[in-house]
Each structure stands twice: as C-alpha cells, then as structure tokens.
Design a protein around this motif. Structure first.
Motif, short mmCIF file in Angstrom:
data_model
loop_
_atom_site.label_atom_id
_atom_site.label_comp_id
_atom_site.label_asym_id
_atom_site.label_seq_id
_atom_site.Cartn_x
_atom_site.Cartn_y
_atom_site.Cartn_z
N THR A 107 18.80 -9.24 -0.32
CA THR A 107 18.49 -10.50 0.34
C THR A 107 17.16 -11.01 -0.18
O THR A 107 16.41 -10.26 -0.81
CB THR A 107 18.44 -10.34 1.88
N LYS A 108 16.87 -12.24 0.06
CA LYS A 108 15.61 -12.81 -0.44
C LYS A 108 14.52 -12.61 0.62
O LYS A 108 14.61 -13.14 1.72
CB LYS A 108 15.79 -14.29 -0.77
N VAL A 109 13.52 -11.81 0.28
CA VAL A 109 12.40 -11.56 1.19
C VAL A 109 11.11 -11.82 0.43
O VAL A 109 11.06 -11.70 -0.80
CB VAL A 109 12.41 -10.12 1.74
N ASN A 110 10.05 -12.13 1.17
CA ASN A 110 8.78 -12.46 0.53
C ASN A 110 7.76 -11.32 0.64
O ASN A 110 6.56 -11.54 0.55
CB ASN A 110 8.19 -13.74 1.12
N TRP A 111 8.27 -10.10 0.86
CA TRP A 111 7.38 -8.94 0.91
C TRP A 111 8.09 -7.75 0.29
O TRP A 111 9.31 -7.73 0.16
CB TRP A 111 6.93 -8.64 2.34
N ASP A 112 7.29 -6.77 -0.09
CA ASP A 112 7.82 -5.60 -0.79
C ASP A 112 7.55 -4.35 0.05
O ASP A 112 6.42 -4.12 0.48
CB ASP A 112 7.13 -5.46 -2.15
N PRO A 113 8.57 -3.53 0.32
CA PRO A 113 8.38 -2.37 1.19
C PRO A 113 7.44 -1.32 0.62
O PRO A 113 6.82 -0.57 1.39
CB PRO A 113 9.79 -1.80 1.36
N VAL A 114 7.31 -1.26 -0.68
CA VAL A 114 6.41 -0.29 -1.29
C VAL A 114 4.97 -0.80 -1.27
O VAL A 114 4.04 -0.06 -0.93
CB VAL A 114 6.85 0.04 -2.73
N GLU A 115 4.78 -2.06 -1.63
CA GLU A 115 3.44 -2.61 -1.77
C GLU A 115 2.83 -3.13 -0.46
O GLU A 115 1.60 -3.16 -0.32
CB GLU A 115 3.47 -3.77 -2.79
N ASP A 116 3.68 -3.51 0.49
CA ASP A 116 3.18 -4.24 1.65
C ASP A 116 3.28 -3.47 2.96
O ASP A 116 3.32 -4.06 4.06
CB ASP A 116 3.92 -5.58 1.78
N SER A 146 3.31 14.08 3.80
CA SER A 146 1.98 13.53 4.04
C SER A 146 1.99 12.04 3.73
O SER A 146 2.95 11.52 3.15
CB SER A 146 0.96 14.24 3.15
N SER A 147 0.91 11.36 4.08
CA SER A 147 0.82 9.91 3.81
C SER A 147 1.00 9.62 2.33
O SER A 147 1.76 8.72 1.94
CB SER A 147 -0.52 9.37 4.30
N ALA A 148 0.33 10.40 1.48
CA ALA A 148 0.41 10.18 0.03
C ALA A 148 1.80 10.51 -0.49
O ALA A 148 2.37 9.77 -1.31
CB ALA A 148 -0.64 11.01 -0.69
N ASP A 149 2.37 11.62 -0.04
CA ASP A 149 3.70 12.02 -0.51
C ASP A 149 4.76 11.03 -0.04
O ASP A 149 5.71 10.72 -0.77
CB ASP A 149 4.05 13.42 0.00
N TYR A 150 4.59 10.52 1.17
CA TYR A 150 5.56 9.57 1.70
C TYR A 150 5.51 8.26 0.91
O TYR A 150 6.55 7.67 0.59
CB TYR A 150 5.26 9.32 3.18
N ALA A 151 4.32 7.82 0.55
CA ALA A 151 4.19 6.60 -0.26
C ALA A 151 4.82 6.79 -1.63
O ALA A 151 5.50 5.88 -2.15
CB ALA A 151 2.72 6.23 -0.39
N ALA A 152 4.61 7.96 -2.23
CA ALA A 152 5.20 8.24 -3.55
C ALA A 152 6.72 8.30 -3.45
O ALA A 152 7.45 7.79 -4.31
CB ALA A 152 4.65 9.55 -4.10
N TRP A 153 7.22 8.93 -2.38
CA TRP A 153 8.66 8.99 -2.16
C TRP A 153 9.24 7.59 -2.00
O TRP A 153 10.32 7.29 -2.53
CB TRP A 153 8.96 9.83 -0.91
N ALA A 154 8.55 6.73 -1.29
CA ALA A 154 9.01 5.35 -1.08
C ALA A 154 9.17 4.62 -2.41
O ALA A 154 10.16 3.92 -2.63
CB ALA A 154 8.04 4.61 -0.17
N ALA A 155 8.20 4.79 -3.30
CA ALA A 155 8.26 4.11 -4.61
C ALA A 155 9.46 4.60 -5.42
O ALA A 155 10.18 3.79 -6.03
CB ALA A 155 6.97 4.35 -5.36
N GLU A 156 9.70 5.90 -5.41
CA GLU A 156 10.84 6.44 -6.17
C GLU A 156 12.16 6.03 -5.54
O GLU A 156 13.14 5.74 -6.24
CB GLU A 156 10.74 7.97 -6.23
N THR A 157 12.20 6.00 -4.22
CA THR A 157 13.43 5.64 -3.52
C THR A 157 13.80 4.19 -3.78
O THR A 157 14.99 3.86 -3.95
CB THR A 157 13.27 5.89 -2.02
N ALA A 158 12.82 3.30 -3.82
CA ALA A 158 13.10 1.89 -4.10
C ALA A 158 13.78 1.74 -5.47
O ALA A 158 14.71 0.95 -5.63
CB ALA A 158 11.82 1.08 -4.04
N LYS A 159 13.32 2.53 -6.44
CA LYS A 159 13.92 2.47 -7.78
C LYS A 159 15.36 3.00 -7.76
O LYS A 159 16.26 2.40 -8.34
CB LYS A 159 13.08 3.30 -8.76
N SER A 160 15.57 4.13 -7.09
CA SER A 160 16.91 4.72 -7.08
C SER A 160 17.90 3.86 -6.30
O SER A 160 19.07 3.76 -6.69
CB SER A 160 16.86 6.14 -6.50
N GLU A 161 17.45 3.22 -5.22
CA GLU A 161 18.34 2.35 -4.46
C GLU A 161 18.76 1.14 -5.28
O GLU A 161 19.89 0.68 -5.18
CB GLU A 161 17.66 1.90 -3.17
#
Length: 319
Positions: free
Chosen positions: A103-112, A292-307
């Motif tokens: 869908t068209k959204v104006n925010w990014d789950p990894v960055e925002d 952890s906060s850092a590991d969760y953020a890294a996981w989020a970035a990888e998950t966005a790519k795989s999805e």
C-alpha cells in the motif's frame, strides 16, 4: 543583551538539560502499549500479563490499548503521530514490514520507528471444525484441488502473516483458496467454530478449541512439531518448505531519548523473564524470543528485505 552566539549556546544547554531531566525522571506517569489485535486473543492475553509485570518494575501503570484491524499494523502507524517521550509504545507484528510494498504509505517501518525489545514469536496452524470431512492437511489440499476456490479460510486480516503464508502454501501446492479476513483472531475463531468459514489459519488462540474437541488441528508452521500438539505435522514435513514463526516486539516513536529506550528495554526484559509470562505464552504454544534494541532493529531491516522478495514472488506488491 546577550550576544547571539551566547544566547544560542544557553538555549541549547537548556534543551539538553530538559531532555536529560525527562529521561532521569522517566517514567512519572502511565505508559500505554498499543497492540494490533482484539481483546481475549493470543496476543492480548500474554500482553496483559506482561504489562502487569512491567508496571511493578517501572513503578507506573502499563496500560494495554487494543487497536485491531488492518492486519495488526495500526499501532505502528500511530507511532508516526505520537510524542517520542516513551509513554506511548506499539507492538510490531510481521505485517508492519509489508506495508510499504502492498500500500502507499509515507513512512518506513525500519527508518521511522525506534526499536525497544523483541519479545516472542507466534505458533501458527490451520484448523477446521471437528466434524469436518477434512481429516488432515493432505486432505485439505486434495479438497482444494478438486474444488477450486471453494475452500474458505479465515485469518485476523488481509496481509497478515497468516494470509500471506496461506497464499504461499496455495501457490506451492497449486491450489486456489478463498480468503476471508476478520478484525482479529477472536472473530475468526468464532467464525470457524460457527462454520461460517471452512477453516482458519491463526495463532494458537485455537488451542483451547482443539483441546475441547471443537476444532481439529491439521498442521503447524514451525521448524519442528509443537510440543503441545505433537500429532500435527509441520508444513516443512509435508514438503511445502514453509517455516513461519513471526517474531514480534515493542517499538517507540522515532526520536525517543536513548536513555528512555534503555530504561524500557531493561524493565521489559525483566518482565518477559517472569515465570507467569513464560507460562501464559506456553498456554498459547508460544515461546519467548528476546532481542536487544540493536538486534531487533537489525532484524527489522533484514525482515523488510525478505518480505519484499516474498511479496514480489506472489505478485502481491503495489504496482
């Protein structure tokens, strides 16, 4: 009159001192956690136990707010308008990482979003009414092949992990299924018990119904069979090559003070380690999955790519 440079310097100092004071005094009022699913389900029930634990540790009430619908993404979306003060947080299920592709959204789950802690992961499965003529997962696929489009399945919403994974299953098995979205798993499970749909793909909100003999569990989606339901084969065992656990955790609005994030993380880690939280997860056949906060953020970035790759393969991305 102060020189401009000195005035700016004093202003910056005052802002920094205020921010430090806010972090040092955190929390001094109730914390709200938004979850994207309806009351009474396999997300809501464990979160209420978790909130009670966290409140005792933080010394302030931790309030669960249900915002069901849209595949569980509404809490993360609301973080875009929330103050980054640590008092409004959101559960992030896997569908959040699909949003910008479908869908068209104006925010990014990894960055925002600011990632606080990874908590747990779901066990998924497919259930049918206990008196259904479909006895097992192979029978389910055979029926779908013989009756294209007639086999209905409910989920807690469109573009949830359950919906996308069922479409992956259908694609790999070469069958056509009909999806019926609901606002949450309490609705979808009542629908299958009432025979308004022929099956449901869901988190283990189905567990009590299976144990009571009202529903039959055809398969689970983990890497190994469920300890609580060992008779149900995995999709992997059935040769479909699908493993899905869907980890979830908590996020804060972008720009939240790192010291506040750390305070929340440390309290929440203690809260999730309490025996009552582990026990309530087990009731729904779920396991803790700390990040952890850092590991969760890294996981989020990888998950966005795989999805993105999964959705492109299914032809479900926005053109």
């Amino acid at each position: 009159m102060l020189a401009p440079a000195l005035a700016l310097s004093l202003g910056a100092f005052a802002f920094t001192a205020h921010a430090a004071s806010a972090a040092d005094n955190f929390p001094n009022r109730p914390i709200h956690i938004q979850i994207g699913f309806s009351p009474g389900g396999s997300t809501d029930v464990p979160f209420r136990v978790f909130a009670e634990n966290a409140a005792k540790i933080l010394g302030q009430p931790v309030i669960i707010e249900n915002k069901p619908g849209a595949g569980g993404v509404l809490p993360a979306q609301s973080m875009q308008n929330a103050k980054p003060d640590g008092y409004t947080l959101a559960q992030v299920p896997l569908p959040v990482f699909r949003m910008k592709y479908v869908t068209k959204v104006n925010w990014d789950p990894v960055e925002d979003l600011d990632y606080v802690i990874g908590l747990a992961g779901y066990t998924f499965g497919v259930v049918v009414p206990a008196d259904s003529p479909i006895q097992d997962m192979q029978g389910y696929l055979d029926y779908a092949k013989q009756n294209p489009g007639k086999l209905t399945y409910g989920t807690p919403g469109a573009m949830t992990t359950l919906h996308v994974t069922m479409e992956m299953l259908a694609s790999q098995a070469g069958v056509e299924l009909t999806h019926v979205p609901y606002k949450g798993n309490s609705e979808s499970l009542q629908a299958v018990v009432g025979k308004h749909v022929m099956s449901v793909a869901d988190t283990p909100g189905w567990a009590p119904f299976v144990q009571d003999g009202k529903l039959r569990l055809l398969s689970t989606w983990g890497d190994e069979r469920s300890e609580k339901f060992p008779d149900a084969p995995t999709l992997k065992e059935l040769g479909l090559g699908i493993v899905q656990a869907s980890p979830f955790g908590l996020v804060a609005p972008k720009g939240t003070d790192p010291q506040i994030i750390q305070t929340l993380h440390d309290a929440f880690k203690q809260a999730m380690e309490q025996p009552n939280f582990v026990e309530v997860l087990d009731r729904f056949d779920m396991k803790p999955n700390y990040m952890s906060s850092a590991d969760y953020a890294a996981w989020a970035a990888e998950t966005a790519k795989s999805e993105a790759a999964v959705l492109e393969g299914l032809g479900m991305t926005v053109q």
